[in-house]
Design a protein around this motif. Structure first.
Motif, short mmCIF file in Angstrom:
data_model
loop_
_atom_site.label_atom_id
_atom_site.label_comp_id
_atom_site.label_asym_id
_atom_site.label_seq_id
_atom_site.Cartn_x
_atom_site.Cartn_y
_atom_site.Cartn_z
N SER A 196 0.94 3.92 29.75
CA SER A 196 1.95 2.81 28.91
C SER A 196 2.90 3.46 27.91
O SER A 196 4.01 3.12 27.81
N ASP A 197 2.51 4.52 27.44
CA ASP A 197 3.36 5.30 26.40
C ASP A 197 4.73 5.74 27.15
O ASP A 197 5.75 5.92 26.57
N MET A 198 4.49 6.19 28.50
CA MET A 198 5.40 6.75 29.06
C MET A 198 6.49 5.89 29.77
O MET A 198 7.44 6.42 30.13
N ILE A 199 6.08 4.86 29.89
CA ILE A 199 7.21 3.75 30.79
C ILE A 199 8.55 3.77 29.86
O ILE A 199 9.43 3.88 30.69
N PRO A 200 8.46 3.34 28.68
CA PRO A 200 9.82 3.10 28.07
C PRO A 200 10.55 4.49 27.88
O PRO A 200 11.82 4.36 28.11
N ARG A 201 9.77 5.64 27.96
CA ARG A 201 10.50 6.97 27.98
C ARG A 201 11.18 7.22 29.32
O ARG A 201 12.38 7.54 29.63
N LEU A 202 10.47 6.74 30.48
CA LEU A 202 11.05 6.94 31.84
C LEU A 202 12.12 5.88 32.01
O LEU A 202 13.17 6.36 32.82
N ALA A 203 11.93 4.70 31.77
CA ALA A 203 13.18 3.62 31.51
C ALA A 203 14.44 4.50 30.93
O ALA A 203 15.43 4.08 31.54
N ARG A 204 14.24 5.07 29.81
CA ARG A 204 15.58 5.49 29.40
C ARG A 204 16.09 6.75 30.13
O ARG A 204 17.32 6.76 30.25
N GLN A 205 15.38 7.40 30.93
CA GLN A 205 15.64 8.47 31.60
C GLN A 205 16.44 7.73 33.06
O GLN A 205 17.46 8.27 33.58
N LEU A 206 15.66 6.63 33.58
CA LEU A 206 16.29 6.03 34.80
C LEU A 206 17.51 5.04 34.51
O LEU A 206 18.51 4.95 35.40
N GLN A 207 17.78 4.51 33.33
CA GLN A 207 18.97 3.77 32.91
C GLN A 207 19.07 4.00 31.45
O GLN A 207 18.50 3.04 30.60
N PRO A 208 19.68 4.86 30.86
CA PRO A 208 20.06 5.26 29.33
C PRO A 208 20.25 3.96 28.49
O PRO A 208 19.92 3.78 27.53
N ASP A 209 21.27 3.19 29.10
CA ASP A 209 21.95 2.01 28.36
C ASP A 209 21.28 0.55 28.88
O ASP A 209 21.85 -0.33 28.72
N HIS A 210 20.10 0.63 29.23
CA HIS A 210 19.59 -0.72 29.93
C HIS A 210 19.32 -1.57 28.71
O HIS A 210 19.03 -1.27 27.68
N ASP A 211 19.40 -2.93 28.99
CA ASP A 211 18.97 -3.96 28.40
C ASP A 211 18.15 -4.99 28.93
O ASP A 211 18.40 -6.19 28.78
#
Length: 591
Positions: free
Chosen positions: A84-99
Motif C-alpha cells: 500500500s505504501d509503495m503505490i503512491p511512490r510508484l505512481a509518481r515515478q510513472l507519471q510525476p505530474d499526475h492528477d
C-alpha cells in the motif's frame, strides 16, 4: 566484514588457514561439497535436484523463520502495508505530474506491488534469521551488485522469472544483506546479472483475432468466467445495466492498509523503491495514463472483474479508469483456498477491497491486520464452475487418482500454505502414502502432479522414479475424476471443491501444522475426519483407502458421509443448480 573482489575470489586458500564455509544465496554450484556449504534455502537446489540427489538430507540449510505462524501473520501484515505504501511512490515515478484519483493507481498497481512486497518480506525475515544464527561463524558469501537488472515483460514474469528465479532471489538477498553483513563473514563480489523476459505479442492472424475477441468479451459488464458460457455472461451483464442501488463498499487502501494506519512497519535497511522499479514489468511501463482529471460518471455503475486483472496490465488499466470515474467493481472467487486459509494476502488487498466479492458459500476471512481489514462485502452464491459438475460422478473404472499441488522453494505467496522446508516434508509424505498403499493398489494408481512452474521441487519425476507401478495422470483432469474409482488429495484447493460438488468418492490428508486454516474450515474438517474423508497423516489416509477400496461408493453414499459432504458444500462449494441464474441476477441488480 572482509571484502574480496571478484578478481581475487578464486585465489587458493593458504594451507595454514581453515577453508571458509561457503554461504550460497542463489543456485547451488555444481559440484558442491556438503561439508563446506551452507544453503540459504531450498531454492538453491531448484532445477538442480538431479545433480544433488537427497540434498535435503546431506546439505545444511539456513533457518526458516516463518514456520512460526505468529511471526508469519506479522509478516503478512507488513507485506500488505508495504504494498500500500509503495503505490503512491510508484505512481509518481510513472507519471510525476499526475492528477489522477487514488482509486486509479491503487487498482492499477496493487497486484504488482503485493507480489514484490511479499517476496521482499519473505527474504528480509530470512536475512535477519541468517545473521542472527550464523553471524559469528566464518562464512564466505558472494553478493551480486545492486546494478543487476531483470527486465520483466508481464506481471506473470515477475512471479515466474523474478520471485521464483534463484538469480533474482540472490540479487534481492544481496541488496538486503549487504548493510548487515557480519564482520566474521568474507564477501566476494559476483558478476553483474542482466536477464530479460520480453513481452510476447500475438503473432499470426488467428492469434490476433483470438486476442481481439478476448478483449471484446472483457469489455462486457460481466465477462465470461470459468465454468460460465457466453449466454450466461450476457444475462449477467444485462443485470448490471443500471446505476448502483447500494452504498459503496469499496475500501481505499491508504485508509485501511497504509503503515501509518496499521503500524505494520517494515524496517528494511535499504529504500525499497529501486527494487520495485527494477522488477516493474514492461506491460506497466508502456501504459499511457490520462493527463488531468477523468470525467466522473453521472451515476455510479457496477461491473465485474475477470481474474485476468492480475495478469493483463492493459485490462487492469481499463478497470482502474472505471474506478477513477466513480465506477464500482465486483470480484468473484475463481478457485480454492479462499475462505479456508487462515491468512491470505494478494486476494485481500486486490479483490476483497472492492465493492463486493462473490464467494462459493463462505462469508468470513480473517485478516493478518485485524478485524477492520477483514470485513468486506462477501456475497455467497452458487458457483457456475461447480454447478456444471454437480453430482456428475459416474465411476466406471478401477483407478485411484492421487492429485498433488505446487511445491515452491521460496515462500513467494506469503500466506498460510506450507513453508518451503515444509514442502520438502509434504513431498516426503507422498512417498509414505504410496508405500502404505501396497503393490496391488499402486498398480491402479495414477499420480497427477501440479503443472510445471520454475523454482519448485521436482514433482512427477521424484514420485514416479520411486514407484514404478504408479503411472502419470495426464490430459484434462476433470473427466478422469468423474470416472475414477477413488480420488485422493494431499492438500485443500480447487480440486477438493470440484470433487465435493461432483460427489466423487474422496479421501484427503495433510499435516494441519503445515496448512493453517481458519476456524470455520477447521470445524468442517473435524466433521470430515469423523466420517473418514479427511486425515491428518499420509499413513492414516492409506489405511482408509485400503478399508473402503472394494466399494468406495457404498461408503461415500452412506448417510453420515453425505451429511458431512453437504455441510461442506453449503459452506465452501455451493453448487446447487436450482435457481442459480435467478440468485445471481437478483444479487447483481441489488448491487
Amino acid at each position: 566484514m572482509h571484502l574480496i573482489t571478484s578478481q581475487n575470489s578464486d585465489a587458493s586458500t593458504p594451507a595454514s588457514e581453515p577453508v571458509l564455509k561457503h554461504l550460497v544465496l542463489g543456485s547451488m554450484p555444481i559440484p558442491s561439497d556438503p561439508a563446506t556449504v551452507l544453503a540459504a534455502g531450498p531454492w538453491c537446489f531448484a532445477g538442480r535436484e538431479d545433480f544433488f540427489p537427497d540434498w535435503e538430507d546431506h546439505y545444511a540449510l539456513a533457518p526458516e523463520p516463518l514456520t512460526d505462524r505468529t511471526l508469519q501473520k506479522k509478516a503478512i501484515g507488513q507485506a500488505l502495508s508495504l504494498a500500500s505504501d509503495m503505490i503512491p511512490r510508484l505512481a509518481r515515478q510513472l507519471q510525476p505530474d499526475h492528477d489522477l484519483p487514488e482509486d486509479y493507481w491503487e487498482l492499477l498497481l496493487s497486484p504488482y506491488c503485493i507480489n514484490v512486497a511479499r517476496i521482499l518480506v519473505e527474504i528480509w525475515y530470512r536475512v535477519q534469521a541468517l545473521v542472527d544464527t550464523h553471524g559469528k561463524e566464518a562464512l564466505q558469501v558472494e553478493l551480486l551488485p545492486e546494478e543487476c537488472t531483470f527486465h520483466m515483460g508481464t506481471d506473470a514474469d515477475v512471479i515466474l522469472h523474478g520471485c521464483l528465479n534463484p538469480a533474482c532471489i540472490h540479487w534481492i538477498f544481496s541488496c538486503l544483506l549487504r548493510p548487515l553483513c557480519p564482520q566474521a563473514w568474507t564477501v566476494t563480489e559476483g558478476a553483474c546479472v542482466s536477464e530479460e523476459y520480453p513481452q510476447h505479442r500475438p503473432e499470426g492472424t488467428g492469434a490476433r483475432l483470438k486476442d481481439a475477441l478476448r478483449r471484446m468479451l472483457l469489455r462486457l459488464p460481466f465477462p465470461p468466467l470459468k465454468g460460465m458460457g457466453l449466454v450466461r455472461a450476457l444475462r449477467y451483464s444485462l443485470a448490471l445495466r443500471h446505476a448502483s442501488r447500494s452504498e459503496d463498499h469499496s475500501r481505499p487502501l491508504r485508509e485501511f492498509y497504509a503503515s501509518s494506519v496499521t503500524g505494520a512497519i517494515l524496517n528494511l535497511p535499504v529504500d525499497p523503491l529501486p527494487l520495485f522499479m527494477n522488477l516493474l514489468p514492461q506491460s506497466l511501463r508502456d501504459l499511457r495514463h490520462p493527463e488531468g482529471r477523468v470525467t466522473p460518471m453521472k451515476e455510479p455503475r457496477v461491473r465485474a472483474a475477470s481474474i485476468l486483472l492480475y495478469e493483463d496490465a492493459s485490462y487492469r488499466q481499463s478497470l482502474a479508469l472505471w474506478r477513477a470515474r466513480g465506477g464500482r467493481l465486483v470480484c468473484v472467487q475463481h478457485g480454492g483456498n479462499y475462505g479456508m486459509m487462515q491468512h491470505i494476502s494478494a486476494m485481500e488487498l486486490v479483490e476483497y477491497t472492492q465493492h463486493a466479492f462473490i464467494t462459493w458459500g463462505w462469508t468470513e476471512q480473517e485478516s493478518a491486520l485485524g478485524p477492520v481489514c477483514g470485513k468486506a462485502n462477501f456475497v455467497p452464491l452458487p458457483a457456475p464452475q461447480l454447478c456444471r459438475l454437480h453430482n456428475c460422478w459416474r465411476g466406471g473404472n478401477r483407478t485411484l487418482i492421487f492429485v498433488g499441488t505446487e511445491m515452491p522453494t521460496i515462500g513467494y505467496q506469503l500466506d498460510s500454505h506450507p513453508t518451503p522446508l515444509q514442502n520438502v516434508q509434504y513431498r516426503d509424505d507422498k512417498q509414505w502414502f504410496v508405500e502404505a498403499l501396497g503393490k496391488r493398489r499402486q498398480e491402479c494408481t495414477l499420480y497427477r502432479p501440479y503443472f510445471p512452474v520454475p523454482g519448485t521441487l521436482d514433482d512427477a519425476p521424484w514420485v514416479l522414479t520411486r514407484f514404478s507401478r504408479v503411472h502419470l495422470c495426464s490430459g484434462p483432469l476433470t473427466p478422469q475424476i468423474l470416472n475414477c474409482h477413488l480420488l485422493v488429495l494431499d492438500h485443500h484447493g480447487t480440486t477438493l471443491l470440484e470433487a465435493m460438488a461432483a460427489n466423487v468418492p474422496l479421501v484427503c490428508y495433510w499435516d494441519p501444522s503445515c496448512w493453517p486454516v481458519n476456524a470455520a474450515f477447521q470445524r468442517l474438517l473435524l466433521q470430515l475426519a469423523q466420517v473418514g474423508i479427511w486425515h491428518s497423516s499420509a499413513e492414516a489416509a492409506a489405511m482408509q483407502v485400503d478399508a473402503i477400496w472394494d466399494n468406495p461408493a457404498a461408503w461415500w453414499q452412506s448417510d453420515p458421509v453425505q451429511k458431512a459432504r453437504q455441510a461442506f458444500l453449503d459452506a465452501f462449494a455451493h453448487s446447487s443448480r436450482r435457481h442459480c441464474d435467478a440468485l445471481w441476477t437478483g444479487m447483481l441488480r441489488r448491487l
